[in-house]
Design a protein around this motif. Sequence first.
Motif, PDB file in Angstrom:
ATOM      1  N   ALA A 133      72.156  66.580  64.674  1.00  2.00           N
ATOM      2  CA  ALA A 133      72.525  67.913  64.565  1.00  2.00           C
ATOM      3  C   ALA A 133      72.714  68.431  65.939  1.00  2.00           C
ATOM      4  O   ALA A 133      73.245  69.588  66.088  1.00  2.00           O
ATOM      5  N   SER A 134      71.874  67.885  66.932  1.00  2.91           N
ATOM      6  CA  SER A 134      72.001  68.869  68.012  1.00  2.91           C
ATOM      7  C   SER A 134      73.227  68.663  68.946  1.00  2.91           C
ATOM      8  O   SER A 134      73.485  69.048  70.032  1.00  2.91           O
ATOM      9  N   LEU A 166      80.938  58.961  68.186  1.00  2.13           N
ATOM     10  CA  LEU A 166      79.586  59.335  68.389  1.00  2.13           C
ATOM     11  C   LEU A 166      79.697  60.899  67.706  1.00  2.13           C
ATOM     12  O   LEU A 166      78.726  61.306  66.949  1.00  2.13           O
ATOM     13  N   PHE A 167      80.708  61.810  67.989  1.00  2.00           N
ATOM     14  CA  PHE A 167      80.788  62.824  67.526  1.00  2.00           C
ATOM     15  C   PHE A 167      80.655  63.158  65.983  1.00  2.00           C
ATOM     16  O   PHE A 167      79.999  63.826  65.342  1.00  2.00           O
ATOM     17  N   VAL A 168      81.520  61.882  65.250  1.00  2.00           N
ATOM     18  CA  VAL A 168      81.555  62.199  63.989  1.00  2.00           C
ATOM     19  C   VAL A 168      80.254  61.568  63.377  1.00  2.00           C
ATOM     20  O   VAL A 168      79.915  62.199  62.386  1.00  2.00           O
ATOM     21  N   SER A 169      79.790  60.612  63.946  1.00  2.00           N
ATOM     22  CA  SER A 169      78.615  59.839  63.289  1.00  2.00           C
ATOM     23  C   SER A 169      77.559  60.611  63.440  1.00  2.00           C
ATOM     24  O   SER A 169      76.421  60.746  62.408  1.00  2.00           O
ATOM     25  N   ALA A 170      77.305  61.776  64.324  1.00  6.12           N
ATOM     26  CA  ALA A 170      76.336  62.727  64.376  1.00  6.12           C
ATOM     27  C   ALA A 170      76.238  63.679  63.112  1.00  6.12           C
ATOM     28  O   ALA A 170      75.160  63.778  62.626  1.00  6.12           O
ATOM     29  N   LYS A 171      77.522  64.050  62.891  1.00  4.03           N
ATOM     30  CA  LYS A 171      77.527  64.939  61.782  1.00  4.03           C
ATOM     31  C   LYS A 171      77.192  64.303  60.419  1.00  4.03           C
ATOM     32  O   LYS A 171      76.427  64.693  59.529  1.00  4.03           O
ATOM     33  N   VAL A 172      77.936  63.045  60.176  1.00  3.10           N
ATOM     34  CA  VAL A 172      77.735  62.164  59.232  1.00  3.10           C
ATOM     35  C   VAL A 172      76.180  61.896  59.122  1.00  3.10           C
ATOM     36  O   VAL A 172      75.426  61.848  57.971  1.00  3.10           O
ATOM     37  N   GLN A 185      71.365  77.566  66.903  1.00  2.00           N
ATOM     38  CA  GLN A 185      72.556  76.634  66.876  1.00  2.00           C
ATOM     39  C   GLN A 185      72.613  75.774  65.678  1.00  2.00           C
ATOM     40  O   GLN A 185      73.706  76.031  64.902  1.00  2.00           O
ATOM     41  N   GLN A 186      71.414  75.501  64.970  1.00  2.00           N
ATOM     42  CA  GLN A 186      71.358  75.225  63.586  1.00  2.00           C
ATOM     43  C   GLN A 186      72.026  76.018  62.625  1.00  2.00           C
ATOM     44  O   GLN A 186      72.610  75.388  61.655  1.00  2.00           O
ATOM     45  N   LEU A 187      71.264  77.234  62.527  1.00  2.00           N
ATOM     46  CA  LEU A 187      71.945  78.092  61.576  1.00  2.00           C
ATOM     47  C   LEU A 187      73.420  78.436  61.556  1.00  2.00           C
ATOM     48  O   LEU A 187      74.329  78.460  60.673  1.00  2.00           O
ATOM     49  N   LEU A 188      73.918  78.774  63.078  1.00  2.00           N
ATOM     50  CA  LEU A 188      75.408  78.876  63.142  1.00  2.00           C
ATOM     51  C   LEU A 188      76.263  77.445  62.604  1.00  2.00           C
ATOM     52  O   LEU A 188      77.126  77.740  62.136  1.00  2.00           O
ATOM     53  N   LEU A 189      75.697  76.456  62.858  1.00  2.00           N
ATOM     54  CA  LEU A 189      76.478  75.251  62.243  1.00  2.00           C
ATOM     55  C   LEU A 189      76.454  75.201  60.761  1.00  2.00           C
ATOM     56  O   LEU A 189      77.133  74.743  60.083  1.00  2.00           O
TER      57      LEU A 189
END
Lengths: 248, 670
Positions: free
Chosen positions: A158-159, A177-183, B164-168
């Motif tokens: 999530a970072s 990389l971007f899409v997989s981070a959220k998934v 960051q995490q709360l905003l996301l």
Amino acid sequence: MDLTLKIWRQKSATDKGKMVDYKVTDISEHMSFLEMMDVLNEQLVNKGEEPIAFDHDCREGICGMCSMYINGEAHGPDRGVTTCQLHMRMFKDGDTITIEPFRAAAFPVIKDLVVDRMAFERIQQAGGYISVNTSGNTQDANATPISKHAADESMDAASCIGCGACVATCKNSSAMLFVSAKVSQYALLPQGQVEAADRVRNMVAQMDLEGFGNCTNTGACEIECPKGISLDNIARMNRELMKAAVLK
Amino acid sequence: MALDSKIPHGPIQNKWTDYKNHINLVNPANKRHIDVIVVGTGLAGGSAAATLAELGYNVKAFAYQDSPRRAHSIAAQGGINAAKNYMGDGDSTYRLFYDTVKGGDYRSREANVYRLAEVSGAIIDQCVAQGVPFARDYGGLLDNRSFGGVLVSRTFYAKGQTGQQLLLGAYSAMNRQIARGKIEMFNRHEMLDVVKIGGKARGIIARNLITGEIERHSAHAVVIATGGYGNVYFLSTNAMGSNATAAWKIHKKGAYFANPCFTQIHPTCIPRSGDYQSKLTLMSESLRNDGRIWVPARIEDAKAIQQRKLKPTEIPEENRDYFLERRYPAFGNLVPRDVASRAAKERCDAGFGVNATGEAVYLDFASAIERYGKIQAKIHNIENPSKEKIYELGQAIVEEKYGNLFQMYEKIVDENPYKTPMMIYPATHYTMGGIWVDYNLMTTVDGLYCIGEANFSDHGANRLGASALMQGLADGYFILPYTIGDYLANEIRTGKIPTNTPEFDEAEKEVTDRINHFLNNKGTKSVDHFHKRLGKVMWDKVGMARNEKGLKEAMAEIKQIREEFWRDVKVPGSAYEMNPELEKAGRVADFLELGELFAKDALMREESCGGHFREESVEMDGEQKGEAKRNDAEYAFVAAWEYKGEPADAVLHKEQLEFKDIELKQRSYK
């Protein structure tokens, strides 16, 4: 230090654009890269010329706005930093520095070094969320224990700051990389399980629709990622996609 | 106009529930015909936009960045408070309420603060449901840490990236609604004025920052969630683009501006290194859980350090002055921010600063590393561990807790904070002052709301750590969606609001005239030139310590800079293109007015409270000698300023603060 800068200038999305040379002098090694750009822009304004447009905001490496391709590397030569955290001590007197925008078919240039990353927005809108309304009566936050390892790994994924360095770096302009981070962030948490199959299918479909290339496991994205997002996430996303295909 | 805070009657613990039971609601079918504009998409604006859309309203949201995820809430590090009492250490809604009112030095509205504490727990529940990966312990439950000014651990966190995490989380909720068409998102747009029709807020004028086009947007209500005005100091921990334009524009259209002088100077920021500096970087307050703040006790050591002839690690324990622990034994390094900042300034002013400029103090982790190392050695059954082994084990724990902050520090300063103490110095961080709002979060203009840091808020004269995220999300998720419904219930018969009216014409003309003025001015100095000069006056005379003479000078100097700015500013480029210099010019023009009102407010308030320290108002004797002296008899009010043209002519309206549930007393952290 004195430097020669070769910077991409492009008046608008439809303009052809070209590299232009600039000189800056008396740059302190303690300056950040963007402070060096501020010095140049101040010079240009004082001469009555148009300053160089570039994206930036928080200047502490978290908003993901800054997006320069410096000497052939996204966010420049240092590791684990965004352009705004890059410091001039990474360069030496007399250097010539090439500065370009993040380039990818899915990231059209808006002006100079500013690119349009709306493709990322549309991918997130395709499934980068958990469908829960704000009601004030969801279950207590501690009702579902989550293992520390899963929570930490989810946090690592999530970072991601959504800057697009992975895309700019990839020879295929892949956004994996971007899409997989959220998934991954959601795949690792119990809250994300309910919609996991739909999420990965929809996000990947949107990613393909936007014109990002495929992943060929080069791994350059992981090296250039300012937040150290791991390639493991891509493997996890592929697994999730496979699982979704079976479940369908 | 008399100020009516519209606080509901009844006992404080029942006010919000009773209020919700009696407000007007809007039928779901009617919500589809009601439009709401939300300007700013940080924690407050993002959570409000998502929730209003979930409820069924048509939301138009505006952000100057290319995505809502980039709002400066993202940079909040340490955590978010909630009265969950998961630690079983005696926390409760009342205690969070009490700590917040006390921490704010008794200059906030009791009913609002109680409500904030009351909804705090639901925020954590909501965020966890959204998939926010908060830190957890090995049992899988949520972990907490402690922040300044309190005696319990109630701060939830996600590494050093909680904002960051709360905003996301809020951003993901927005994305869900954008995908459904319930939120229309206007990225790279800046609000340049509000439009009032028949006394009510009915829309905004916005500039498309890519094309430069001026757009009209109408709605049944307008919500301002554009954050604080810390960049009035030029250097602050705010993002480069953070600005007060939306807030200042609504102030000029009738919204009162409250307590502008209540500004938070955060104690732990990386000291400035040169004139080229563009912004300052915060090191989270959470570091004060484990870091000890000190300067050399002997002036000759301080001088040697400043000349780089001595290293901090060479100064023995007995020659160090842990000045917060010395002055405030009860709270030690965890005193509130205003107290910590002033104490650091006091030592530096006395000549004990520890870098070349003399404006820095140490934040030292050596004893925490040793303490953690010893615990780890026990856990791992290591007998007679060497000093190096203890250090290694302890460093791993500190790294896990604050690794990203240490890395950030090292990248900026080029020193390893595990080996040598960090250097820190106070910097402008947060603004407690802002647009005056009533209990409904409505401004003095009907249908115009203000939430998050942009309003004068619940933090009084000083905000406690980890409370900004709490307030932003409380306003957006759980308060505004109710209060705005009560107003919108009367709008179901209004119908779509046209934008081809004289009011929109006039507002648009004002905006374009101003843009044309900048571009045609052909002056000789850049926007930044004026912004830096304003910042210097603000920091020197309206900064951590203020006095009558300095404030009067500041008002005159800011007025002079403003006049020169309008005469001599140079803005290259044209109106119909992406033009960052033009954007900055508009923002700095507004800061140049706000700064003067800020100084005027500070001059009026002849007391010291929270972040506002008047050198004329200090305790002269007793245990509290030298500490800030509040004056409740004369200044227990919110100062709400009405715009009358020049900032110097602003008219003061007072909202008297009543303390029924908390006894007014001196804030002591000794």
